[in-house]
Design a protein around this motif. Structure first.
Motif, PDB file in Angstrom:
ATOM      1  N   VAL A 106       0.828  -1.201   0.000  1.00  0.00           N
ATOM      2  CA  VAL A 106       0.000   0.000   0.000  1.00  0.00           C
ATOM      3  C   VAL A 106       0.872   1.265   0.000  1.00  0.00           C
ATOM      4  O   VAL A 106       0.477   2.305  -0.527  1.00  0.00           O
ATOM      5  CB  VAL A 106      -1.014  -0.017   1.165  1.00  0.00           C
ATOM      6  CG1 VAL A 106      -0.304  -0.025   2.514  1.00  0.00           C
ATOM      7  CG2 VAL A 106      -1.987   1.123   1.086  1.00  0.00           C
TER       8      VAL A 106
ATOM      9  N   VAL B 276      -3.554  -2.878  -7.272  1.00  0.00           N
ATOM     10  CA  VAL B 276      -4.042  -3.593  -6.096  1.00  0.00           C
ATOM     11  C   VAL B 276      -3.045  -3.427  -4.957  1.00  0.00           C
ATOM     12  O   VAL B 276      -1.965  -4.021  -4.975  1.00  0.00           O
ATOM     13  CB  VAL B 276      -4.263  -5.084  -6.416  1.00  0.00           C
ATOM     14  CG1 VAL B 276      -4.604  -5.869  -5.160  1.00  0.00           C
ATOM     15  CG2 VAL B 276      -5.365  -5.235  -7.447  1.00  0.00           C
ATOM     16  N   PRO B 277      -3.393  -2.588  -3.974  1.00  0.00           N
ATOM     17  CA  PRO B 277      -2.483  -2.364  -2.855  1.00  0.00           C
ATOM     18  C   PRO B 277      -2.606  -3.486  -1.823  1.00  0.00           C
ATOM     19  O   PRO B 277      -3.710  -3.948  -1.549  1.00  0.00           O
ATOM     20  CB  PRO B 277      -2.997  -1.045  -2.270  1.00  0.00           C
ATOM     21  CG  PRO B 277      -4.459  -1.015  -2.608  1.00  0.00           C
ATOM     22  CD  PRO B 277      -4.628  -1.784  -3.883  1.00  0.00           C
TER      23      PRO B 277
ATOM     24  N   ARG C 259      -4.268 -12.423   1.224  1.00  0.00           N
ATOM     25  CA  ARG C 259      -5.148 -12.557   0.068  1.00  0.00           C
ATOM     26  C   ARG C 259      -5.272 -11.220  -0.642  1.00  0.00           C
ATOM     27  O   ARG C 259      -5.375 -10.172  -0.013  1.00  0.00           O
ATOM     28  CB  ARG C 259      -6.553 -12.980   0.521  1.00  0.00           C
ATOM     29  CG  ARG C 259      -6.792 -14.477   0.513  1.00  0.00           C
ATOM     30  CD  ARG C 259      -6.565 -15.154  -0.798  1.00  0.00           C
ATOM     31  NE  ARG C 259      -7.627 -15.002  -1.777  1.00  0.00           N
ATOM     32  CZ  ARG C 259      -8.765 -15.684  -1.743  1.00  0.00           C
ATOM     33  NH1 ARG C 259      -9.031 -16.542  -0.789  1.00  0.00           N
ATOM     34  NH2 ARG C 259      -9.661 -15.494  -2.696  1.00  0.00           N
ATOM     35  N   LEU C 260      -5.293 -11.252  -1.964  1.00  0.00           N
ATOM     36  CA  LEU C 260      -5.400 -10.031  -2.753  1.00  0.00           C
ATOM     37  C   LEU C 260      -6.553 -10.074  -3.743  1.00  0.00           C
ATOM     38  O   LEU C 260      -7.089  -9.033  -4.130  1.00  0.00           O
ATOM     39  CB  LEU C 260      -4.096  -9.808  -3.536  1.00  0.00           C
ATOM     40  CG  LEU C 260      -2.832  -9.542  -2.716  1.00  0.00           C
ATOM     41  CD1 LEU C 260      -1.592  -9.657  -3.603  1.00  0.00           C
ATOM     42  CD2 LEU C 260      -2.893  -8.172  -2.053  1.00  0.00           C
ATOM     43  N   PHE C 261      -6.955 -11.279  -4.181  1.00  0.00           N
ATOM     44  CA  PHE C 261      -7.930 -11.415  -5.262  1.00  0.00           C
ATOM     45  C   PHE C 261      -8.994 -12.447  -4.905  1.00  0.00           C
ATOM     46  O   PHE C 261      -8.752 -13.336  -4.091  1.00  0.00           O
ATOM     47  CB  PHE C 261      -7.218 -11.865  -6.550  1.00  0.00           C
ATOM     48  CG  PHE C 261      -6.118 -10.935  -6.985  1.00  0.00           C
ATOM     49  CD1 PHE C 261      -6.404  -9.799  -7.726  1.00  0.00           C
ATOM     50  CD2 PHE C 261      -4.786 -11.181  -6.648  1.00  0.00           C
ATOM     51  CE1 PHE C 261      -5.399  -8.933  -8.120  1.00  0.00           C
ATOM     52  CE2 PHE C 261      -3.772 -10.327  -7.034  1.00  0.00           C
ATOM     53  CZ  PHE C 261      -4.076  -9.191  -7.779  1.00  0.00           C
ATOM     54  N   PRO C 262     -10.163 -12.336  -5.543  1.00  0.00           N
ATOM     55  CA  PRO C 262     -11.211 -13.322  -5.295  1.00  0.00           C
ATOM     56  C   PRO C 262     -10.779 -14.734  -5.726  1.00  0.00           C
ATOM     57  O   PRO C 262      -9.827 -14.897  -6.491  1.00  0.00           O
ATOM     58  CB  PRO C 262     -12.373 -12.838  -6.182  1.00  0.00           C
ATOM     59  CG  PRO C 262     -12.104 -11.397  -6.468  1.00  0.00           C
ATOM     60  CD  PRO C 262     -10.610 -11.258  -6.448  1.00  0.00           C
ATOM     61  N   ASP C 263     -11.512 -15.723  -5.245  1.00  0.00           N
ATOM     62  CA  ASP C 263     -11.275 -17.122  -5.625  1.00  0.00           C
ATOM     63  C   ASP C 263     -11.211 -17.281  -7.138  1.00  0.00           C
ATOM     64  O   ASP C 263     -12.063 -16.738  -7.867  1.00  0.00           O
ATOM     65  CB  ASP C 263     -12.444 -17.999  -5.144  1.00  0.00           C
ATOM     66  CG  ASP C 263     -12.400 -18.229  -3.640  1.00  0.00           C
ATOM     67  OD1 ASP C 263     -11.405 -17.851  -2.992  1.00  0.00           O
ATOM     68  OD2 ASP C 263     -13.391 -18.797  -3.123  1.00  0.00           O
ATOM     69  N   SER C 264     -10.260 -18.048  -7.605  1.00  0.00           N
ATOM     70  CA  SER C 264     -10.189 -18.448  -9.023  1.00  0.00           C
ATOM     71  C   SER C 264     -10.442 -17.292  -9.978  1.00  0.00           C
ATOM     72  O   SER C 264     -11.192 -17.425 -10.941  1.00  0.00           O
ATOM     73  CB  SER C 264     -11.230 -19.537  -9.315  1.00  0.00           C
ATOM     74  OG  SER C 264     -11.020 -20.640  -8.486  1.00  0.00           O
ATOM     75  N   SER C 265      -9.828 -16.165  -9.703  1.00  0.00           N
ATOM     76  CA  SER C 265     -10.107 -15.003 -10.547  1.00  0.00           C
ATOM     77  C   SER C 265      -8.928 -14.624 -11.443  1.00  0.00           C
ATOM     78  O   SER C 265      -9.053 -13.736 -12.271  1.00  0.00           O
ATOM     79  CB  SER C 265     -10.511 -13.805  -9.683  1.00  0.00           C
ATOM     80  OG  SER C 265      -9.447 -13.409  -8.852  1.00  0.00           O
TER      81      SER C 265
END
Ligand code: SAH
Ligand code: SAH
Lengths: 363, 363
Positions: free
Chosen positions: A101, A123-124, A130-136
């Motif tokens: 960040v 994306v900070p 975790r940084l991203f949604p599941d399986s994204s």
């Protein structure tokens, strides 16, 4: 989310900025562009069936550019070529630029190439969380970031511990106990990293990691480029303590949260995690790209270049601990030492100090 | 992508920063939180079937916070409540914070609530161009941003044109030709906006727009809050030109790229685009939230508060044209005028100066 210490690269575009002093990373990554392209051509599923086809890429620890843009464009170009050869339409792309960040995202955003053919987002946050949604995500890239530990191992500043690291700022040239403490921290961090990425990547998704390494356990850390730099930096600090500019206690309580893994160690961590197949793991020479492209006219071994390079990456963490003024003096001293030791440094920049890994998320 | 002029809100967190001077927008949006919640409850498809369920939201023109965080949390809470009532699992959320590339994303990222239950990303770029992949968003929100035109209509600075706007900085109290030029620009911009969003939103996806407006064509622009402020700002500039502090030419060549639409106009633009159904279009009172929540103790009509509010939003565009020093003087003069006219301003803040719209993307 666990608190993670953050020491962003120097923002803006001044003399000591990362933008102006990331040519080592640049040359390092140009070596691997070809390797990445081959991995994509051979193993990456361009998924022509899903509609609408949007391929989501992330670069973890992207800093402020420009290397991240080159790397992402190379990935996209290769996927497009592959899609074309399979007579599928070009997919759409969304690129996520991740860093702490505290990273200078304003500079990053201003530098995103205006002729890009992808949608972009910043994306900070720490990649140890975790940084991203599941399986994204379909493709994850990370270059010269995973050597940064989430924090310095606590034992290093405990005088009672076997890992007490007084008089040094790194595990280079340190007793076993110190090296082990660093290795344990790296292993914990990597477990988190792989665990989170396994959730975020689709099955069949690809993850390419590039990081400094030691070829194997028999090579002394003090002989690899990073080790040489950290030894010289540490020696400069010890000189300053002896000259009374800083206190011995300040040196004792400072440790660089940086680790160079060996291929065997990394292999066992990936296997322990179990969610990825290892498609490729290769030692490469981080400077071969530079030698080829620039005729060796301005090698990464130049004393001043090394000092500025290190400064762009380390000024934040050093000035936080030692103060801004002392850091200026430190880099003056360090710069002299790097000039003195530049032959040793140059000859250390050889095959086998950079690890290139291609992982694919298992079913 | 067409070049778009950008005048970001004042970054950082100083006295005149947007962070400290966005309470008008805050009170404006708190009025509509309830309306948004109802719209979601009644019309938003929580899509419990898709796996993994990730709902992607975007706030367009989010500035640096904090209002955007409140707005996004409200949307998420409402969707979660709805999902629960349908006995589906809570979806995962990814929130995209969009604003001009010149927006202070560093401040925004530092302020994202740490206890959020969503993944976040910043998306730099103008919402009059494409920002996201095809059909990749489920919910779009934009509050107090769409009044900003992509640029000032060119005709305004052409002495030969009917839209020549010498001696004024806005269409408030201006001849028909000037008003028409602004209306044309708004209509062009809205066509772009709706066209791009129609591509980005999934079928059935929802878009909520909140913007300043005039209730209908019979109400003079000079009687609505924005018009009153712009008239006073313009008068302050004319005073400065008369005092020789700035030139008349500087006033003549400056025009605020801001427009307040009427509901009828907006309805016809949405219908012209044709890709959205209008689920709700309502005039609301931007200050009723403040009156209810804060007992009127600190109303938005206070002279200084108005001046600081306007300054946070307009300092960038004004100092670019008139210079930083002149802008300081301008706001001193403006602040005196707003105190003088604060009764007029307060009474203008009534039902019907804020437009609340819910659109759903058609099949
Ligand atoms: N835990 C973490 N999460 C996210 N970024 C991290 C991180 N630890 C280190 N970094 C970032 O990793 C970057 C290393 S510098 C390398 C930058 C870029 N990949 C290049 O090749 O040029 C820095 O910007 C640093 O802030
Ligand atoms: N074309 C455009 N694209 C993206 N953002 C824009 C824009 N035109 C104006 N904006 C942004 O819109 C914001 C208006 S201020 C409103 C901020 C926030 N929605 C709130 O309610 O508090 C500013 O940050 C400005 O930079």
């Amino acid at each position: 989310m666990a608190a993670v210490e953050s020491y962003p690269m120097k923002g803006g575009d001044g003399t000591f900025s990362y933008v102006k002093n990331s040519s080592f990373q640049k040359s390092a990554s140009s070596v691997v562009q070809g390797l990445i392209s081959s991995a994509i051509t051979e193993k990456f599923d361009v998924k022509p069936s899903a509609t609408p086809t949007t391929i989501r890429l992330a670069d973890l620890g992207c800093s402020v550019g420009p290397n991240t843009f080159t790397a992402m464009q190379n990935v996209i170009d290769t996927i497009n070529t592959k899609a074309k050869s399979l007579s599928c339409q070009n997919p759409q792309y969304q690129v996520f630029f991740n860093d702490h960040v505290g990273n200078d995202f304003n500079t990053l955003f201003t530098s995103i190439p205006s002729d890009r053919a992808y949608f972009s987002a910043g994306v900070p946050g720490s990649f140890y969380g975790r940084l991203f949604p599941d399986s994204s995500l379909h493709f994850i890239h990370s270059s010269y970031s995973l050597q940064w530990l989430s924090k310095e191992p606590k034992e290093l500043v405990n005088k009672e511990s076997e890992a007490w690291n007084g008089g040094r700022i790194h595990y280079t040239s340190a007793p076993r106990g110190v090296v082990d403490a660093y290795a344990r921290q790296f292993s914990e961090d990597m477990e988190l990293f792989l665990g989170e990425r396994a959730k975020e990547l689709v099955v069949g998704g690809m993850m390419v990691l590039i990081m400094p390494c030691i070829p194997d356990e028999t090579v002394a850390h003090s002989q690899v480029p990073a080790g040489i730099m950290f030894d010289l930096l540490g020696a400069s600090l010890v000189d300053m303590a002896q000259a009374g500019v800083i206190s011995q206690e300040q040196v004792d309580s400072f440790n660089l949260p940086i680790y160079s893994v060996s291929p065997m160690e990394m292999e066992s961590l990936v296997k322990k995690n179990g969610r990825f197949s290892i498609e490729k793991m290769e030692l490469t020479d981080p400077t071969s790209g530079r030698k080829n492209n620039e005729g060796g006219s301005k090698t990464s071994g130049d004393g001043n270049a090394i000092a500025n390079h290190l400064r762009a990456g380390m000024e934040g963490i050093l000035s936080k601990h030692f103060g801004v003024e002392k850091t200026d003096e430190l880099f003056e001293r360090f710069s002299k030492k790097t000039i003195e030791f530049s032959d040793k440094f140059k000859s250390s920049l050889k095959q086998g100090t950079q690890l290139f890994i291609v992982l694919v998320k298992k079913n």
